[in-house]
Design an enzyme around this catalytic site. Structure first.
Site, mmCIF file in Angstrom:
data_model
loop_
_atom_site.group_PDB
_atom_site.id
_atom_site.type_symbol
_atom_site.label_atom_id
_atom_site.label_comp_id
_atom_site.label_asym_id
_atom_site.label_seq_id
_atom_site.Cartn_x
_atom_site.Cartn_y
_atom_site.Cartn_z
ATOM 1 N N ASP A 1 -4.011 19.967 -14.639
ATOM 2 C CA ASP A 1 -4.366 18.652 -15.165
ATOM 3 C C ASP A 1 -3.817 18.582 -16.587
ATOM 4 O O ASP A 1 -4.321 19.245 -17.498
ATOM 5 C CB ASP A 1 -5.895 18.485 -15.130
ATOM 6 C CG ASP A 1 -6.337 17.083 -15.556
ATOM 7 O OD1 ASP A 1 -5.603 16.444 -16.332
ATOM 8 O OD2 ASP A 1 -7.417 16.654 -15.133
ATOM 9 N N TYR B 1 -13.056 18.392 -16.599
ATOM 10 C CA TYR B 1 -13.572 17.027 -16.565
ATOM 11 C C TYR B 1 -14.730 16.931 -15.554
ATOM 12 O O TYR B 1 -14.613 17.394 -14.420
ATOM 13 C CB TYR B 1 -12.426 16.068 -16.214
ATOM 14 C CG TYR B 1 -12.899 14.684 -15.889
ATOM 15 C CD1 TYR B 1 -13.672 13.960 -16.802
ATOM 16 C CD2 TYR B 1 -12.598 14.078 -14.686
ATOM 17 C CE1 TYR B 1 -14.134 12.695 -16.505
ATOM 18 C CE2 TYR B 1 -13.041 12.808 -14.382
ATOM 19 C CZ TYR B 1 -13.826 12.122 -15.295
ATOM 20 O OH TYR B 1 -14.289 10.872 -14.986
ATOM 21 N N ARG C 1 0.850 -1.201 0.000
ATOM 22 C CA ARG C 1 0.000 0.000 0.000
ATOM 23 C C ARG C 1 0.882 1.247 0.000
ATOM 24 O O ARG C 1 0.576 2.272 -0.582
ATOM 25 C CB ARG C 1 -0.955 0.016 1.201
ATOM 26 C CG ARG C 1 -1.699 1.334 1.320
ATOM 27 C CD ARG C 1 -2.978 1.291 2.157
ATOM 28 N NE ARG C 1 -2.967 0.396 3.278
ATOM 29 C CZ ARG C 1 -2.353 0.641 4.457
ATOM 30 N NH1 ARG C 1 -1.691 1.765 4.639
ATOM 31 N NH2 ARG C 1 -2.403 -0.239 5.425
ATOM 32 N N LYS D 1 -5.333 7.547 -19.656
ATOM 33 C CA LYS D 1 -5.525 8.065 -21.009
ATOM 34 C C LYS D 1 -4.248 7.864 -21.845
ATOM 35 O O LYS D 1 -3.851 6.751 -22.078
ATOM 36 C CB LYS D 1 -5.949 9.527 -20.915
ATOM 37 C CG LYS D 1 -7.118 9.764 -19.931
ATOM 38 C CD LYS D 1 -8.349 9.000 -20.350
ATOM 39 C CE LYS D 1 -9.621 9.308 -19.612
ATOM 40 N NZ LYS D 1 -9.668 9.216 -18.184
HETATM 41 N N1 PLP Z 1 -8.678 14.470 -15.817
HETATM 42 C C1 PLP Z 1 -9.186 14.401 -17.055
HETATM 43 C C2 PLP Z 1 -8.920 15.539 -18.008
HETATM 44 C C3 PLP Z 1 -9.974 13.317 -17.447
HETATM 45 O O1 PLP Z 1 -10.485 13.291 -18.685
HETATM 46 C C4 PLP Z 1 -10.205 12.272 -16.505
HETATM 47 C C5 PLP Z 1 -11.020 11.109 -16.867
HETATM 48 O O2 PLP Z 1 -11.693 11.066 -17.877
HETATM 49 C C6 PLP Z 1 -9.665 12.380 -15.227
HETATM 50 C C7 PLP Z 1 -8.888 13.479 -14.919
HETATM 51 C C8 PLP Z 1 -9.892 11.306 -14.199
HETATM 52 O O3 PLP Z 1 -9.068 10.215 -14.434
HETATM 53 P P1 PLP Z 1 -9.418 8.700 -14.023
HETATM 54 O O4 PLP Z 1 -10.569 8.272 -14.862
HETATM 55 O O5 PLP Z 1 -8.145 7.978 -14.305
HETATM 56 O O6 PLP Z 1 -9.777 8.710 -12.577
#
Ligand code: PLP
Length: 398
Positions: A187, A115, A63, A212
Site C-alpha cells: 500500500d 489502515y 463498467r 489521498k
Molecule cells: N490505504 C490507506 C493507507 C488509507 O489511508 C486508506 C484510507 O484512508 C485506504 C487505503 C482506503 O482508501 P479509500 O478510502 O480510497 O477506500
C-alpha cells in the site's frame, strides 16, 4: 538520498521515457481524437455505439472500461513504472479485488500497523470466507518469514505504516516472500510514487487510495493497483468487470488533474512536514514524534534507502499520554481541520484511536503501540508559519 528538491525520484533512470513531472502531466493522455481537446474529456457515458455486434472502438460498456478511466490507468502505471494500472471505485475496492483473487484456505500475512479499513476488511469480511490473516510487526524480516505457512499466498505491506509511521523493508521482505512463492502487495498511499516505487524494490502489486495524495484535493474517492504482472492485471480487470468496482469518469478526470501536480505538491508537503516534525520534537508537551525524516526515527536509514523524501504524514504522542489533552489539542487547531483522510492540499488533524483506527479492537491497538493520545497530522501545502503557529497555539492550551 533524500534530496529536498529533485526532478526525478529514484528509479528514474536514463532509459526511462521521461522524468517524473513529464510523466505526471502527459502519460496516458493525448489530445482528444474527436475534438482535439487538450484535457482528456469526462466521457460521461455508460455505453458505446457498435458498427456491428462486437465491432467497436475499444469500449463496450463503462463498467468494464471507459476512455477517461483508461487515460488515468495509463498515467498511474507510468508513475509507478508499471506495465498495468487498474482503477477502482475506492482504495478499499482495490484491496478487496486483490483479496477476492485468493482462494478459500489461502493465508495472508499483513503489517500489524495498517489502515483500519484494511484491517476490518481482512478480519471481518475475508476471515469468515476462510481467508485468514496473521498480523505481524514487519520490522524484522526473519520474524515475518517465520509467520509464513504452506498456505500463505499474499504478503500485505504498508510503508510508512498508518498511523505509527514505521518503515518496512520492501526489498528484504519481497526476497523472502518470493522464495516461498508468495505475492507481495504494498500500500503506497502514504509515500506516493513520487517518493517510493515499490515495484522497483521487488513488490508485485502496488495499491493506492488515490483519494489521498494522487487526487490531492479531498474531492474524490478512487483506488488503483499497478503491477508488471499480466496475470494479476487480467485477474483484477476481471474483478472490476464482475463485481462492478469501477470508478466513475468524473472521479477519474479529477484524479488525472491531481496527478499532474503530484510532484509539486509532494515537495511542499515534505518541506512543511519536515519542519513541523522538528518543531514538535522540541516541545516538552510532546512525547514521541513519529516522522521518518527525523534522525531519531528507528526507520530513518531504511527510509533514506527506499524513499526519496519522507512525506507529509506525522504522528505524535503527548508526553503524559493523556487522551483528554489530545482531544483538547484537536479542538484548538484552526488551520488544521479535524477530519479523517489525508493527502489533500489542506492540513488535517485526527485522533486514530477514535477515528480512522476505531475499527481495530482496543486491545490490538494497545499491543502495537497505538496509544489513546496519538495524534495524526496530514500536513498540507499551506504557508509553514501558519501551520507552525496553529500547532504552537493548540499545544499551549494543554
Ligand atoms: N490505504 C490507506 C493507507 C488509507 O489511508 C486508506 C484510507 O484512508 C485506504 C487505503 C482506503 O482508501 P479509500 O478510502 O480510497 O477506500
Amino acid at each position: 538520498m533524500a534530496s529536498t528538491s529533485h526532478s526525478n525520484p529514484p528509479g528514474d533512470s536514463e532509459d526511462a521515457p521521461s522524468g517524473f513531472g513529464t510523466r505526471a502531466v502527459h502519460a496516458g493522455q493525448q489530445p482528444d481524437p474527436a475534438t482535439g481537446a487538450v484535457m482528456t474529456p469526462i466521457y460521461q457515458t455508460s455505453t458505446y455505439a457498435q458498427e456491428a455486434p462486437g465491432e467497436h472502438k475499444g469500449h463496450e460498456y463503462s463498467r468494464v472500461s471507459n476512455p477517461t478511466r483508461s487515460a488515468l490507468e495509463g498515467n498511474l502505471a507510468a508513475l509507478e513504472k508499471a506495465d498495468h494500472g487498474i482503477a477502482f471505485s475506492s482504495g478499499v475496492a482495490g484491496i478487496d479485488a486483490i483479496m477476492k483473487s485468493l482462494r478459500p484456505g489461502d493465508h495472508v500475512v499483513a503489517t500489524d500497523d495498517l489502515y483500519g479499513g484494511t484491517h476490518r476488511l481482512l478480519r471481518q469480511v475475508f476471515e469468515p470466507l476462510n481467508i485468514e490473516t496473521t498480523f505481524v510487526d514487519m520490522g524484522d524480516p526473519k520474524a515475518v518469514e517465520a509467520s509464513f505457512t504452506d498456505d500463505t499466498a499474499l504478503l500485505w505491506v504498508e510503508t510508512p505504516t498508518n498511523p505509527l509511521m514505521r518503515i518496512v523493508d520492501i526489498e528484504a521482505l519481497s526476497e523472502r516472500a518470493h522464495a516461498h512463492g508468495i505475492t507481495v502487495a504494498v500500500d503506497n498511499t502514504f509515500a506516493t510514487p513520487y517518493l517510493q516505487q515499490p515495484l522497483l524494490h521487488g513488490a508485485d502489486l502496488v495499491l493506492h487510495s488515490a483519494t489521498k495524495y494522487l487526487g490531492g484535493h479531498s474531492d474524490l474517492i478512487l483506488g488503483a493497483v499497478c503491477t508488471d504482472s499480466d496475470e494479476w492485471a487480467e485477474r483484477l480487470r476481471f474483478q472490476v468487470k464482475s463485481t462492478g468496482a469501477s470508478p466513475g469518469p468524473m472521479d477519474c478526470f479529477l484524479t488525472l488533474r491531481g496527478t499532474k501536480t503530484l510532484h509539486l505538491r509532494m515537495e511542499q508537503h515534505c518541506a512543511n512536514a519536515r519542519r513541523l516534525a522538528q518543531m514538535l520534537n522540541a516541545r516538552s508537551e510532546v512525547g514521541r514524534v513519529r516522522y521518518p525524516g527525523l534522525p531519531s526515527h528507528p526507520g530513518h536509514s531504511l527510509a533514506q534507502k527506499q524513499m526519496s523524501d519522507y512525506g507529509g504524514m506525522i504522528s505524535f504522542e503527548l508526553a503524559d499520554d493523556d487522551m483528554e489533552k489530545a482531544l483538547a489539542i484537536l479542538d484548538a487547531t484552526d488551520v488544521f481541520t479535524l477530519a479523517e483522510s489525508l493527502g489533500g492540499v489542506e492540513s488535517l488533524i485526527e485522533h486514530p484511536a477514535s477515528m480512522t483506527h476505531a475499527s481495530i479492537p482496543a486491545e490490538e491497538r494497545r499491543k502495537i503501540g497505538l496509544t489513546d493520545s496519538l495524534i495524526r497530522l496530514s500536513v498540507g501545502v499551506e504557508s509553514f508559519d501558519d501551520l507552525r503557529d496553529d500547532l504552537d497555539h493548540a499545544l499551549s492550551q494543554v
